[in-house]
Enzyme design. Structure first.
Site, PDB file in Angstrom:
ATOM      1  N   HIS A   1      -2.911   5.040  10.427  1.00  0.00           N
ATOM      2  CA  HIS A   1      -4.302   4.619  10.603  1.00  0.00           C
ATOM      3  C   HIS A   1      -4.371   3.108  10.653  1.00  0.00           C
ATOM      4  O   HIS A   1      -3.471   2.417  10.192  1.00  0.00           O
ATOM      5  CB  HIS A   1      -5.168   5.146   9.447  1.00  0.00           C
ATOM      6  CG  HIS A   1      -5.332   6.637   9.465  1.00  0.00           C
ATOM      7  ND1 HIS A   1      -4.439   7.488   8.843  1.00  0.00           N
ATOM      8  CD2 HIS A   1      -6.245   7.428  10.062  1.00  0.00           C
ATOM      9  CE1 HIS A   1      -4.830   8.740   9.055  1.00  0.00           C
ATOM     10  NE2 HIS A   1      -5.923   8.739   9.792  1.00  0.00           N
TER      11      HIS A   1
ATOM     12  N   ASP B   1      -8.821  -4.498   7.129  1.00  0.00           N
ATOM     13  CA  ASP B   1      -8.653  -5.381   5.960  1.00  0.00           C
ATOM     14  C   ASP B   1      -7.302  -6.101   5.988  1.00  0.00           C
ATOM     15  O   ASP B   1      -6.710  -6.374   4.957  1.00  0.00           O
ATOM     16  CB  ASP B   1      -8.805  -4.574   4.662  1.00  0.00           C
ATOM     17  CG  ASP B   1      -7.794  -3.428   4.588  1.00  0.00           C
ATOM     18  OD1 ASP B   1      -6.908  -3.355   5.464  1.00  0.00           O
ATOM     19  OD2 ASP B   1      -7.878  -2.615   3.658  1.00  0.00           O
TER      20      ASP B   1
ATOM     21  N   CYS C   1       0.831  -1.205   0.000  1.00  0.00           N
ATOM     22  CA  CYS C   1       0.000   0.000   0.000  1.00  0.00           C
ATOM     23  C   CYS C   1       0.858   1.244   0.000  1.00  0.00           C
ATOM     24  O   CYS C   1       0.367   2.362  -0.117  1.00  0.00           O
ATOM     25  CB  CYS C   1      -0.966   0.008   1.195  1.00  0.00           C
ATOM     26  SG  CYS C   1      -0.168   0.323   2.781  1.00  0.00           S
TER      27      CYS C   1
ATOM     28  N   HIS D   1       1.257  11.103  16.204  1.00  0.00           N
ATOM     29  CA  HIS D   1       0.446  10.478  15.170  1.00  0.00           C
ATOM     30  C   HIS D   1       1.307   9.441  14.467  1.00  0.00           C
ATOM     31  O   HIS D   1       2.458   9.719  14.119  1.00  0.00           O
ATOM     32  CB  HIS D   1      -0.024  11.542  14.168  1.00  0.00           C
ATOM     33  CG  HIS D   1      -0.652  10.964  12.935  1.00  0.00           C
ATOM     34  ND1 HIS D   1      -1.962  10.543  12.910  1.00  0.00           N
ATOM     35  CD2 HIS D   1      -0.156  10.727  11.706  1.00  0.00           C
ATOM     36  CE1 HIS D   1      -2.236  10.072  11.691  1.00  0.00           C
ATOM     37  NE2 HIS D   1      -1.166  10.170  10.942  1.00  0.00           N
TER      38      HIS D   1
ATOM     39  N   ARG E   1      -5.058  -3.997   9.709  1.00  0.00           N
ATOM     40  CA  ARG E   1      -3.887  -3.526   8.994  1.00  0.00           C
ATOM     41  C   ARG E   1      -3.506  -2.162   9.560  1.00  0.00           C
ATOM     42  O   ARG E   1      -4.209  -1.186   9.354  1.00  0.00           O
ATOM     43  CB  ARG E   1      -4.166  -3.412   7.492  1.00  0.00           C
ATOM     44  CG  ARG E   1      -3.030  -2.743   6.700  1.00  0.00           C
ATOM     45  CD  ARG E   1      -3.272  -2.847   5.200  1.00  0.00           C
ATOM     46  NE  ARG E   1      -4.520  -2.211   4.787  1.00  0.00           N
ATOM     47  CZ  ARG E   1      -4.603  -0.954   4.308  1.00  0.00           C
ATOM     48  NH1 ARG E   1      -3.529  -0.217   4.166  1.00  0.00           N
ATOM     49  NH2 ARG E   1      -5.776  -0.450   3.964  1.00  0.00           N
TER      50      ARG E   1
ATOM     51  N   CYS F   1      -1.487   0.811   9.159  1.00  0.00           N
ATOM     52  CA  CYS F   1      -0.799   1.457   8.052  1.00  0.00           C
ATOM     53  C   CYS F   1      -0.058   2.659   8.647  1.00  0.00           C
ATOM     54  O   CYS F   1      -0.672   3.650   9.025  1.00  0.00           O
ATOM     55  CB  CYS F   1      -1.865   1.888   7.041  1.00  0.00           C
ATOM     56  SG  CYS F   1      -1.218   2.641   5.575  1.00  0.00           S
TER      57      CYS F   1
END
Ligand SMILES: [Zn+2]
Length: 132
Positions: free
Chosen positions: A105, A109, A65, A102, A117, A119
């Protein structure tokens, strides 16, 4: 509960790199595929801001991704979740609860048994090889 509090100026100075500052402290997102990635060896991934252990090699997988992806955080990792409704989407933001950085996210999936996941922006993590 955030344990580490610093001003933007302090973080900026400490992190040195503007992208890292913008991502961790301002919830920006690095460009997909912009991070060179991490070594394929065994090790742990730490928060670039405070050094807390967030993920380990076992949880990492190749999602293609464009960002480092994990199916699960490290055991007892200080990972927190917040609802993020920016950009007209409802997503779950992932933060380091030690310093409120931060990280990225989490999406439902993933390939693992937990189906998640994580990410994560590569600039948020530092890799520490396992002791051999
Ligand atoms: Zn942190």
């Amino acid at each position: 509960m955030t344990k580490i509090k610093k001003s933007d100026d302090e973080w900026r100075k400490e992190l040195g790199d503007d992208l890292t500052f913008q991502v961790t402290r301002k919830a920006a997102t690095e460009r997909a595929f912009s991070h060179p990635g991490f070594p394929e060896e065994d090790g742990v991934f730490r928060c670039v801001c405070c050094g807390a252990q967030l993920f380990d090699k076992e949880g990492k997988f190749e999602s293609h991704c464009g960002w480092p992806s994990f199916s699960t955080p490290a055991k007892d990792a200080p990972i927190g979740e917040k609802s993020d409704t920016s950009f007209g989407m409802t997503r779950t933001e992932v933060v380091c609860t030690e310093c409120d950085a931060h990280l990225g996210h989490v999406f439902p999936d993933g390939p693992g048994p937990g189906g998640l996941r994580y990410c994560i922006n590569g600039v948020c993590l530092t890799f520490e090889p396992a002791e051999k």
